[in-house]
Design an enzyme around this catalytic site. Structure first.
Site, PDB file in Angstrom:
ATOM      1  N   TYR A 117      -6.718  67.241 156.500  1.00 46.98           N
ATOM      2  CA  TYR A 117      -7.641  66.838 157.518  1.00 46.98           C
ATOM      3  C   TYR A 117      -6.804  66.219 158.893  1.00 46.98           C
ATOM      4  O   TYR A 117      -7.233  66.764 159.862  1.00 46.98           O
ATOM      5  CB  TYR A 117      -8.431  65.528 157.056  1.00 46.98           C
ATOM      6  CG  TYR A 117      -9.451  64.913 158.090  1.00 46.98           C
ATOM      7  CD1 TYR A 117     -10.569  65.520 158.272  1.00 46.98           C
ATOM      8  CD2 TYR A 117      -8.988  63.800 158.583  1.00 46.98           C
ATOM      9  CE1 TYR A 117     -11.599  65.052 159.228  1.00 46.98           C
ATOM     10  CE2 TYR A 117      -9.989  63.332 159.465  1.00 46.98           C
ATOM     11  CZ  TYR A 117     -11.128  63.929 159.857  1.00 46.98           C
ATOM     12  OH  TYR A 117     -12.131  63.197 160.632  1.00 46.98           O
ATOM     13  N   SER A 134     -10.076  63.079 165.952  1.00 46.45           N
ATOM     14  CA  SER A 134     -10.307  61.824 164.942  1.00 46.45           C
ATOM     15  C   SER A 134      -8.750  61.068 165.339  1.00 46.45           C
ATOM     16  O   SER A 134      -7.684  61.612 165.658  1.00 46.45           O
ATOM     17  CB  SER A 134      -9.990  62.397 163.541  1.00 46.45           C
ATOM     18  OG  SER A 134      -9.883  61.329 162.582  1.00 46.45           O
ATOM     19  N   LYS A 179      -6.970  67.998 162.383  1.00 43.70           N
ATOM     20  CA  LYS A 179      -7.419  67.216 163.909  1.00 43.70           C
ATOM     21  C   LYS A 179      -6.287  67.311 164.687  1.00 43.70           C
ATOM     22  O   LYS A 179      -6.690  67.143 165.952  1.00 43.70           O
ATOM     23  CB  LYS A 179      -7.931  65.922 163.393  1.00 43.70           C
ATOM     24  CG  LYS A 179      -9.269  65.813 162.531  1.00 43.70           C
ATOM     25  CD  LYS A 179     -10.385  66.501 163.136  1.00 43.70           C
ATOM     26  CE  LYS A 179     -11.540  66.413 162.869  1.00 43.70           C
ATOM     27  NZ  LYS A 179     -12.953  66.973 163.461  1.00 43.70           N
TER      28      LYS A 179
END
Length: 219
Positions: free
Chosen positions: A93, A80, A97
């Site tokens: 998150y 991401s 990533k």
């Protein structure tokens, strides 16, 4: 799983052949991940890392030795843009990533003599029900230090689903087309808002983070 009683282990029911079971677990994990870091527990961090990073490690350990024996193969990981430049209110998150990016780039180097191709996809905004479901179920903890930022946190949850989000079918087509190239690259940045991130990554880090905060934390 009865013997897994460590305080840092979170057990969850998942039936991989049942769509509803998969969606329910992913929604729960993303609910834990999509809020300020100080509102999150170590358990929540481990759950997010387990899905977004450690799951790939397990897959690599199981599959790459077989590819190496054959002298060919390809591994694709879905990272991401947030793993390259973190945004506020999605810290776990972002961290998961970022770990995946570093791990994949190392694999790219280490798998060269083994004849295995590695492709890291740095995804931008892509239309998905996961983000929308996460925003609907988000609840701020009672003791949160960020009660004045509830609106901004919810807005961040929906950010990847804005007008610039890439339709899922187009995203998948671009990824598959890249994978099927005779000599695929080791990195692909695709999705909505990739141009903005490209510019931000060229700016001094402090300036880029300041811009992200001003955009994400505005009233």
């Amino acid at each position: 799983m009865s013997g897994l009683n460590h305080a840092n282990i979170r057990k969850a029911v998942l039936e991989t052949t049942d769509d509803k079971s998969v969606i329910a677990l992913v929604d729960k994990i993303y609910k834990d991940a999509g809020c300020p870091l100080l509102d999150l527990s170590v358990d929540a961090a481990q759950a997010v890392m387990n899905v977004n990073f450690l799951a790939t490690v397990r897959l690599v350990n199981a599959v790459l030795p077989r590819m190496a024996k054959r002298g060919s193969g390809m591994l694709v990981t879905l990272g991401s843009l947030c793993g390259e430049l973190g945004t506020p209110f999605s810290g776990l998150y972002n961290a998961s990533k970022a770990a995946l990016h570093a791990y994949t780039e190392t694999l790219t180097l280490e798998c060269r003599p083994l004849g295995i191709d590695i492709l890291l996809i740095s995804g931008g905004s892509v239309i998905s029900n996961i983000a929308n479901n996460q925003a609907k179920i988000y609840k701020m903890p009672q003791n949160s230090l960020y009660k004045d930022f509830t609106k901004q946190i919810v807005r961040r949850l929906y950010a990847s689903q804005g007008n610039n989000a890439m339709p899922t079918a187009i995203f998948a087509e671009k990824v598959v087309r890249t994978i099927l190239l005779p000599r695929p690259p080791t990195y692909l940045c695709v999705g909505g808002n990739t141009g903005m991130y490209y510019l931000l990554k060229w700016l001094p880090r402090t300036v880029a983070l300041w811009i992200l905060w001003k955009v994400m934390a505005r009233p």
